[in-house]
Design a protein around this motif. Structure first.
Motif, PDB file in Angstrom:
ATOM      1  N   GLN A 216      46.674  37.183  44.359  1.00 35.41           N
ATOM      2  CA  GLN A 216      45.922  37.621  45.537  1.00 35.41           C
ATOM      3  C   GLN A 216      44.435  37.364  45.415  1.00 35.41           C
ATOM      4  O   GLN A 216      43.758  37.123  46.408  1.00 35.41           O
ATOM      5  CB  GLN A 216      46.158  39.119  45.767  1.00 35.41           C
ATOM      6  CG  GLN A 216      47.587  39.507  46.043  1.00 35.41           C
ATOM      7  CD  GLN A 216      47.724  41.010  46.220  1.00 35.41           C
ATOM      8  OE1 GLN A 216      46.799  41.684  46.670  1.00 35.41           O
ATOM      9  NE2 GLN A 216      48.877  41.548  45.881  1.00 35.41           N
ATOM     10  N   SER A 217      43.913  37.495  44.210  1.00 35.98           N
ATOM     11  CA  SER A 217      42.461  37.391  44.014  1.00 35.98           C
ATOM     12  C   SER A 217      42.182  37.096  42.551  1.00 35.98           C
ATOM     13  O   SER A 217      43.100  37.032  41.722  1.00 35.98           O
ATOM     14  CB  SER A 217      41.772  38.697  44.426  1.00 35.98           C
ATOM     15  OG  SER A 217      42.117  39.736  43.516  1.00 35.98           O
ATOM     16  N   ARG A 218      40.917  36.976  42.213  1.00 35.09           N
ATOM     17  CA  ARG A 218      40.549  36.657  40.835  1.00 35.09           C
ATOM     18  C   ARG A 218      40.808  37.818  39.870  1.00 35.09           C
ATOM     19  O   ARG A 218      40.867  37.614  38.654  1.00 35.09           O
ATOM     20  CB  ARG A 218      39.077  36.255  40.752  1.00 35.09           C
ATOM     21  CG  ARG A 218      38.091  37.385  41.005  1.00 35.09           C
ATOM     22  CD  ARG A 218      36.653  36.903  40.829  1.00 35.09           C
ATOM     23  NE  ARG A 218      35.682  37.985  40.901  1.00 35.09           N
ATOM     24  CZ  ARG A 218      35.139  38.442  42.011  1.00 35.09           C
ATOM     25  NH1 ARG A 218      35.483  37.901  43.180  1.00 35.09           N
ATOM     26  NH2 ARG A 218      34.259  39.428  41.975  1.00 35.09           N
ATOM     27  N   ILE A 219      40.974  39.046  40.382  1.00 34.42           N
ATOM     28  CA  ILE A 219      41.190  40.189  39.497  1.00 34.42           C
ATOM     29  C   ILE A 219      42.672  40.512  39.331  1.00 34.42           C
ATOM     30  O   ILE A 219      43.024  41.553  38.804  1.00 34.42           O
ATOM     31  CB  ILE A 219      40.418  41.438  39.979  1.00 34.42           C
ATOM     32  CG1 ILE A 219      40.910  41.886  41.359  1.00 34.42           C
ATOM     33  CG2 ILE A 219      38.922  41.187  39.983  1.00 34.42           C
ATOM     34  CD1 ILE A 219      40.327  43.225  41.802  1.00 34.42           C
ATOM     35  N   THR A 220      43.553  39.612  39.789  1.00 34.32           N
ATOM     36  CA  THR A 220      44.990  39.759  39.554  1.00 34.32           C
ATOM     37  C   THR A 220      45.487  38.532  38.811  1.00 34.32           C
ATOM     38  O   THR A 220      44.760  37.550  38.631  1.00 34.32           O
ATOM     39  CB  THR A 220      45.779  39.923  40.864  1.00 34.32           C
ATOM     40  OG1 THR A 220      45.659  38.718  41.632  1.00 34.32           O
ATOM     41  CG2 THR A 220      45.243  41.094  41.675  1.00 34.32           C
ATOM     42  N   THR A 221      46.749  38.570  38.363  1.00 32.15           N
ATOM     43  CA  THR A 221      47.326  37.423  37.682  1.00 32.15           C
ATOM     44  C   THR A 221      47.288  36.187  38.580  1.00 32.15           C
ATOM     45  O   THR A 221      47.564  36.280  39.785  1.00 32.15           O
ATOM     46  CB  THR A 221      48.776  37.700  37.251  1.00 32.15           C
ATOM     47  OG1 THR A 221      49.377  36.481  36.800  1.00 32.15           O
ATOM     48  CG2 THR A 221      49.604  38.227  38.413  1.00 32.15           C
ATOM     49  N   PRO A 222      46.966  35.004  38.019  1.00 31.56           N
ATOM     50  CA  PRO A 222      46.930  33.783  38.840  1.00 31.56           C
ATOM     51  C   PRO A 222      48.303  33.185  39.132  1.00 31.56           C
ATOM     52  O   PRO A 222      48.390  32.148  39.786  1.00 31.56           O
ATOM     53  CB  PRO A 222      46.083  32.829  37.990  1.00 31.56           C
ATOM     54  CG  PRO A 222      46.279  33.296  36.586  1.00 31.56           C
ATOM     55  CD  PRO A 222      46.432  34.787  36.662  1.00 31.56           C
ATOM     56  N   ARG A 223      49.378  33.804  38.647  1.00 32.43           N
ATOM     57  CA  ARG A 223      50.715  33.285  38.956  1.00 32.43           C
ATOM     58  C   ARG A 223      50.872  33.204  40.470  1.00 32.43           C
ATOM     59  O   ARG A 223      50.616  34.172  41.189  1.00 32.43           O
ATOM     60  CB  ARG A 223      51.788  34.200  38.357  1.00 32.43           C
ATOM     61  CG  ARG A 223      53.212  33.725  38.649  1.00 32.43           C
ATOM     62  CD  ARG A 223      54.238  34.519  37.860  1.00 32.43           C
ATOM     63  NE  ARG A 223      55.609  34.171  38.248  1.00 32.43           N
ATOM     64  CZ  ARG A 223      56.710  34.579  37.622  1.00 32.43           C
ATOM     65  NH1 ARG A 223      56.604  35.361  36.548  1.00 32.43           N
ATOM     66  NH2 ARG A 223      57.910  34.230  38.033  1.00 32.43           N
ATOM     67  N   ASP A 224      51.299  32.056  40.953  1.00 24.84           N
ATOM     68  CA  ASP A 224      51.336  31.797  42.395  1.00 24.84           C
ATOM     69  C   ASP A 224      52.766  31.921  42.921  1.00 24.84           C
ATOM     70  O   ASP A 224      53.555  30.987  42.841  1.00 24.84           O
ATOM     71  CB  ASP A 224      50.770  30.405  42.691  1.00 24.84           C
ATOM     72  CG  ASP A 224      50.631  30.142  44.181  1.00 24.84           C
ATOM     73  OD1 ASP A 224      50.664  31.122  44.946  1.00 24.84           O
ATOM     74  OD2 ASP A 224      50.478  28.977  44.576  1.00 24.84           O
ATOM     75  N   GLU A 225      53.081  33.084  43.442  1.00 23.56           N
ATOM     76  CA  GLU A 225      54.405  33.330  43.996  1.00 23.56           C
ATOM     77  C   GLU A 225      54.265  33.810  45.442  1.00 23.56           C
ATOM     78  O   GLU A 225      53.479  34.715  45.726  1.00 23.56           O
ATOM     79  CB  GLU A 225      55.139  34.404  43.191  1.00 23.56           C
ATOM     80  CG  GLU A 225      55.479  34.000  41.766  1.00 23.56           C
ATOM     81  CD  GLU A 225      56.747  33.169  41.669  1.00 23.56           C
ATOM     82  OE1 GLU A 225      57.295  32.787  42.729  1.00 23.56           O
ATOM     83  OE2 GLU A 225      57.179  32.889  40.536  1.00 23.56           O
TER      84      GLU A 225
END
Length: 471
Positions: free
Chosen positions: A113-122
């Motif tokens: 969702q944003s830079r402060i969450t995991t970058p996994r793209d699901e």
């Protein structure tokens, strides 16, 4: 009877007979008779014994993936498997339910969702596989929801195949099962909560339609940055979703984001607190002793990944007050009847909801998986150093908000159904539908006549098919 059942019956008969020790020679110990040998076909033997036992004597084990008693949710799937989801049993029939309502909650939970969450793209796009008719109405049968995994990177987990991540579930899963899903952490991953959030969306709708109940959670603290100025009576979902940290206090939100950025850029992590409120909860939910409402809420919250603390109402601060200071005095409100002037009880007294706002706090520890080097031990019992890879949340609380709301909703709707089943049968008025069934045209004369007037019995099969399609 079959030989297998006969062997099982004989084994039970022999075990029930009192056996006296054999007479032993003077000065020798008594010899206890040997137990009869179990039959070779252990599986058939177990089935035969189980079938022969009285129904109430059977032990029903639960392996920890099912929550609830009437409104029951079972989650399934691993972080890097084919997909994750849930089966929800006990959903009331005739509830209007759309995929979009579930997807709204899943979008709040999803990674990337944003830079402060995991970058996994699901995308976390959900599929409703059963339990909802073509007209979008629940059937009363189990609702299965599936979300397929798309962006796994299992190669990032090579190091932890043998070395345990400190404070993670790696070691304890091996202790319990002797095997574990290494890639993504399997069931210990927060990806498991997709099923909870999808089921929670259904529970939220039931609560809102029946009682006008609204459940809202927000981030109230990150590290040492804490907000105390949020008005629980007036805050809205839009206020919470206005920033990436999900704190409705804009003044504190940026400080929280900065605190997360500080540890994120150093390959570290941090924890925080999620506060949840329930507005317009039904009265009378819960039970004395073991099934207190706050006890079940505590279990629900502590079942979420990374949780380490739970408070309701005044919580631990209440120990600093005297009874005369802590008690919530009653009064009569002209519109709502019995109320309390304060709410240090957090909306629950004696384990039962009193109709006041339910307020709770849940503490989340720092994310275990960090990219800084740490000392650990491998599966061979050798001390080593681990520098984990993979994509992980530097702070879990922004994405934990919809998870908390979901578990609160599941707890409340289960208690609501328990309350109705136990306490709303006697003196409940007309019970015709309960006794005769929910299809009046099958027993009520007036309903039969009304239906006959609009009957489509003279329609051709083609016309009936067309009318169904239009509906």
């Amino acid at each position: 009877e079959s030989p297998t059942v006969a062997r099982a019956r004989n084994a039970r008969t022999m075990s029930a007979r009192p056996c006296a020790p054999r007479t032993a020679p003077h000065g020798a110990s008594a010899v206890t008779p040997k137990a009869p040998k179990a039959p070779k076909d252990n599986l058939a033997h177990s089935r035969a014994v189980s079938a022969a036992q009285p129904r109430g004597a059977r032990v029903r084990t639960r392996a920890g993936s099912t929550f609830g008693r009437i409104f029951r949710v079972t989650t399934f799937g691993e972080s890097h498997g084919g997909g994750v989801g849930c089966v929800v049993d006990g959903v009331p029939p005739r509830l209007n339910l759309t995929r979009e309502e579930l997807q709204f909650e899943l979008d709040r939970r999803r990674p990337g969702q944003s830079r402060i969450t995991t970058p996994r793209d699901e995308a976390d796009s959900c599929e409703i596989l059963s339990g909802v008719g073509l007209d979008g109405v629940t059937l009363g049968t189990p609702i299965a929801v599936l979300v397929r995994n798309k962006d796994q990177r299992s190669q990032d987990y090579g190091e932890i195949a043998v070395a345990y991540r400190p404070s993670h579930a790696d070691a304890t899963y091996d202790m319990k099962y002797g095997v574990r899903a290494i890639a993504g952490g399997g069931r210990s991953s927060a990806r498991e909560t997709i099923g909870r959030v999808a089921a929670g969306a259904i529970a939220k709708k039931v609560l809102h339609e029946i009682a006008g109940t609204e459940i809202l959670a927000y981030v109230s603290a990150v590290r040492d940055v804490e907000t105390k100025s949020v008005n629980h009576a007036t805050m809205t979902m839009d206020d919470i979703e206005a920033n990436i940290v999900r704190c409705p206090d804009e003044g504190c939100a940026q400080k929280m984001i900065d605190a997360i950025d500080e540890v994120r850029t150093r390959g570290d992590s941090c924890g925080g607190v999620v506060t949840c409120v329930v507005r317009n909860p039904p009265r009378g939910l819960g039970a004395p002793v073991f099934d207190k409402l706050e006890a079940d809420l505590a279990k629900a919250m502590m079942s979420l990944p990374a949780t380490k603390g739970f408070e309701i109402g005044s919580g631990f601060d209440g120990v600093l007050q005297k009874g005369s200071e802590h008690n919530d005095e009653f009064y009569m409100d002209s519109e709502k009847g019995l109320r309390t002037r304060t709410n240090r009880s957090g909306g629950i007294q004696g384990g039962i909801s009193n109709g006041e706002m339910i307020e709770m706090k849940i503490a989340f520890k720092p994310t275990s998986t960090i990219t800084q080097a740490q000392n650990t031990v491998n599966r061979d019992g050798q001390e080593t150093e681990l520098k984990a890879r993979g994509r992980h949340d530097p702070c879990v609380v922004p994405r934990a908000v919809p998870m908390v709301e979901a578990m609160v909703a599941l707890t409340l709707v289960d208690h609501l159904m328990l309350q109705h089943a136990q306490c709303n049968l006697i003196d409940a008025g007309d019970m015709t539908e309960l006794v005769q069934g929910n299809m009046p045209t099958l027993y009520d004369v007036d309903a039969m006549k009304a239906a006959a007037a609009k009957a489509k019995s003279n329609m051709s099969a083609k016309d009936m098919s067309q009318a169904f399609s239009e509906d």
